[in-house]
Design an enzyme around this catalytic site. Structure first.
Site, short mmCIF file in Angstrom:
data_model
loop_
_atom_site.label_atom_id
_atom_site.label_comp_id
_atom_site.label_asym_id
_atom_site.label_seq_id
_atom_site.Cartn_x
_atom_site.Cartn_y
_atom_site.Cartn_z
CG ASP A 1 -1.06 29.40 34.12
OD1 ASP A 1 -1.17 29.81 35.29
OD2 ASP A 1 -1.44 28.28 33.76
CG ASP B 1 -2.63 25.00 30.54
OD1 ASP B 1 -2.54 25.79 31.51
OD2 ASP B 1 -2.68 23.77 30.66
CG ASP C 1 -4.29 30.58 32.28
OD1 ASP C 1 -4.08 31.22 33.32
OD2 ASP C 1 -3.86 29.44 32.08
#
Length: 763
Positions: A308, A507, A511
């Site tokens: 990410d 995080d 996700d």
């Protein structure tokens, strides 16, 4: 997690009690009772093995537990109850080690739904009351206070709402929604309190849908095969076949018994769990929480890595990156005035501005007559001067803005930079530029990951394509997949998983499904997105991306050591089996030899505790020294801002004003910047070079110093020429070119130094 630990603990106790009781009975002459005690101690392990084997056969799998079951069963059939009891204890201890590691990790994890609100403030007959989530219905009017999480989807009833949507979309900067806009649950109110109308029950909201995606991904995720299982199947028929041949050729069942005794699978049962538990302990020392041995083994085999962006490759928070000064006041004064007024705003950007002023030790002024339009801007008096700060639409209603502002906004919009415009006493004064910066350790972390064996790195983010590509340039990302929803992230991970093991690092709440679907999910746990931490297999408690490279190195070294232990143990057992088959090793001595083999493989597996992380250097820099070096850079930040301001203003500046401005800049560079660079090269670099090792590890950094000095000499000489001839256009253009080059070299040089300091940091 706790129930498995309790079951494994009671099985281990039962097996151990049976073994010890039998030993006591045997030594006291109660031989028959001793055999019954050993038999009773073997039963719990046999029951567990049978249940596990049935479950494995349903999945069309088999592994080390099958070998253990055959060994215990063979020992019991040959009336070797002591051997069966010993194998049972070894098996139970191996399972207990694994469940202990998982239980220890589980204690650190919060439940998935802890992040979700339990209730919401709803209007009932005009009165605000706390209403449990299950009682909220579509059409309810809800008050969302500052810092609260939206309990359900809805629409804005207030004039505007400012939300932090980073955990859902990956967008690091707050988003302003006007009246009637659609809001999603899971976002955080980053502005003033506002009213919203629920458009769905919490169970049908966006956050709940993400939770369901996580659950579905975890259900469909195939379990990782244990390392020991891959060696078990060929060893079973080999041992039984050799025992049968020894019996058939010699006609002596004791030879077959001796072969079975030394063929007990203790190296397989103990070596891998001991190595894995040691690795989990080693990771914990480095701030890496591993939830189980399967995750560690899968990480060692992974070749594809998904990241990410927000909060993972970047810091996840806005930081001041530049000041565009229009010349009304100097840079520090502009920052101080804006920060003084921003103290009275709840906006996330306001906090970043105040933090930047405090980092530069700028004294904030006295403020009065403050008025704020949430999400748009603030105005008020600071030390008697009238300030208007905020977004373009807000500031333009109070002052006339130059055309350069539109160009600035168009340029910064492409890379996701936030702009705070400022006007002082009715005149445009400048702009503060803020952005979510790449983590200092990110480029080095990606290089370390490639060095550790990762072959493909993919950025998978919900942020805009142009912003994602801006971050990806130059940090070593192979593919950029931007503007992806949680479901689309899940699809990308599942498609990649067809070709081999995958690792996903994230995080945010968005996700969590991808983390659950990946072979190994890794969560940056510091920012507190509980959904991602719960869905992940590994959590980086230390907020440093390079710890993932350490985890990968530890995982791969652990697999190597475990394989050494397994193969060495099985090899020694095979030699002992051959000796037993030809009659050179009686059963009693075979049992003693097998115990020696067990001790050897366990000692070898414990070498995992001494695995050195990839990033360790010969020496470490004390935290206070790192803080001091970073403070030196922070003190020079105004000089870089001043340099940028001069570069921006120089093309439009009247000829008569140019020489004094450049002379002033030359003075700042000569008195503040150059002494710092000279001292670094003379005093600091030799110390750091000894820490890094090698013949001349900082040669490139010293070359940057020489380039900085060279560019300054040329600039200083050009300033002297322009002071004598202010209308010299060619000299003015040459000076602007030199300033661009100097600005580029300085910012790159500072970033490289920050990365070195980070890599040497003890924390």
């Amino acid at each position: 997690m706790n129930y498995r630990w309790r079951i494994d603990l009671w099985i281990f106790i039962a097996c151990m009690v049976g073994l010890l009781t039998g030993a006591v009975l045997w030594l006291t002459g109660w031989r028959t009772q001793a055999q019954w005690a050993w038999l009773a101690g073997s039963v719990p392990a046999v029951v567990v093995l049978l249940l596990g084997m049935i479950a494995a056969l349903r999945r069309r799998e088999a592994g080390v537990d099958v070998l253990a079951l055959v060994s215990i069963g063979g020992a019991l059939l040959l009336q070797q109850e002591l051997t069966a009891a010993v194998i049972a204890v070894m098996l139970a201890s191996g399972h207990l080690l694994e469940s202990f590691a998982e239980r220890r990790a589980g204690r650190e994890m919060a439940a998935l739904l802890e992040r979700a609100p339990r209730s919401a403030r709803c209007y009932r007959d005009g009165v605000l009351v706390d209403v449990p989530l299950e009682e909220i219905r579509s059409g309810d009017r809800i008050l969302v206070r500052h810092g609260e999480i939206l309990a359900t989807d809805g629409t804005v009833l207030a004039e505007r709402a400012v939300l932090d949507e980073s955990t859902l979309t990956g967008e690091p900067l707050p988003v302003t929604h006007l009246r009637g806009a659609t809001l999603r649950s899971g976002c955080v109110n980053a502005g003033d309190a506002f009213d919203m109308e629920a458009t769905a029950r919490p169970a049908d909201s966006a956050y709940s849908q993400i939770v369901r995606l996580v659950a579905a991904a975890q259900r469909t995720k195939a379990p990782s095969a244990r390392l020991a299982d891959r060696y078990a199947l060929w060893f079973v028929p080999l041992a039984l076949g050799l025992a049968g041949m020894a019996w058939a050729i010699s006609g002596d069942p004791l030879r077959a018994l001796a072969v079975v005794v030394v063929a007990t699978p203790c190296p397989l049962i103990l070596a891998v769990p001991v190595a894995v538990v040691s690795a989990i302990s080693r990771c914990a020392q480095r701030g890496i929480l591993v939830k189980g041995g399967g995750a560690l083994e899968a990480l060692a085999a992974a070749r594809t890595l998904f990241f990410d962006k927000t909060g993972t490759l970047t810091g996840g928070q806005a930081q001041l990156i530049g000041i565009g000064n229009a010349g009304v006041v100097d840079d520090d004064a502009l920052l101080g005035l804006v920060a003084s007024l921003e103290q009275f705003s709840h906006h996330v950007i306001a906090k970043a501005v105040v933090a930047a002023a405090q980092a530069r030790a700028i004294t904030l002024g006295s403020v009065s007559d403050v008025s704020e339009v949430p999400g748009s801007g603030v105005q008020g008096k600071v030390d008697g001067r009238w300030l208007v700060i905020g977004a373009h639409d807000y500031v333009s209603r109070h002052v006339d803005l130059p055309s350069s502002v539109a160009e600035l906004l168009e340029r910064t919009n492409a890379d996701g930079t936030a702009v705070v415009l400022a006007a002082i006493d009715g005149h445009y004064a400048g702009a503060l530029l803020l952005a979510d910066q790449i983590r200092v350790e990110t480029p080095r972390a990606l290089r370390l990951l490639r060095r550790a064996g990762i072959q493909r790195i993919v950025m998978l983010t919900g942020d805009r394509q142009e912003v994602a590509e801006t971050v990806a340039v130059g940090i070593g990302v192979d593919v950029v997949l931007a503007e992806r929803s949680p479901a689309e992230k899940l699809d990308a991970i599942q498609q990649a998983g067809v070709t081999g093991p995958t690792v996903m690092v994230g995080d945010g709440v968005n996700d969590a499904p991808a983390l659950a679907a990946a072979t190994v999910g890794v969560a940056m746990g510091v920012r507190g997105a509980t959904a991602s931490a719960e869905a992940a297999d590994i959590v980086l408690l230390a907020d440093r991306l390079d710890r993932l490279a350490e985890a990968l190195v530890i995982a791969r070294r652990t697999r190597q050591i475990a394989m050494q232990s397994v193969l060495a143990g099985m090899g020694m057992s095979l030699l002992a089996m051959l000796a037993a088959a030809v009659g050179f090793l009686p059963p009693l001595y075979g049992a003693l030899l097998q115990e020696a083999i067990d001790v050897a493989v366990i000692v070898n597996a414990l070498r995992v505790l001494r695995v050195r992380p990839l990033r360790i250097f010969r020496y470490r820099m004390a935290p206070e020294d790192v803080a001091r070096l970073r403070a030196d850079h922070q003190r020079l930040a105004p000089v870089l801002d001043h340099l940028g301001t001069v570069i921006a203003r120089l093309p439009e500046m009247p000829s008569a004003e140019v020489p004094p401005v450049l002379v002033d800049l030359d003075t700042h560079l000569r008195e503040e910047l150059l002494p710092h660079e000279s001292a670094d090269d003379r005093e600091l670099y030799p110390v750091i070079a000894d820490m890094l090792g090698g013949d001349d590890p900082l040669a490139a950094m010293s070359h940057s110093h020489r380039e900085i000095f060279r560019l300054h000499r040329l600039f200083s000489a050009g300033v002297a020429r322009l002071a004598a001839q202010p209308e010299d256009v060619a000299t003015r253009r040459e000076l602007q070119r030199l300033l661009y080059a100097l600005d580029t070299v300085l910012r790159l040089h500072f970033a490289q130094e920050e990365e070195i300091y980070q890599s040497l940091s003890a924390e």
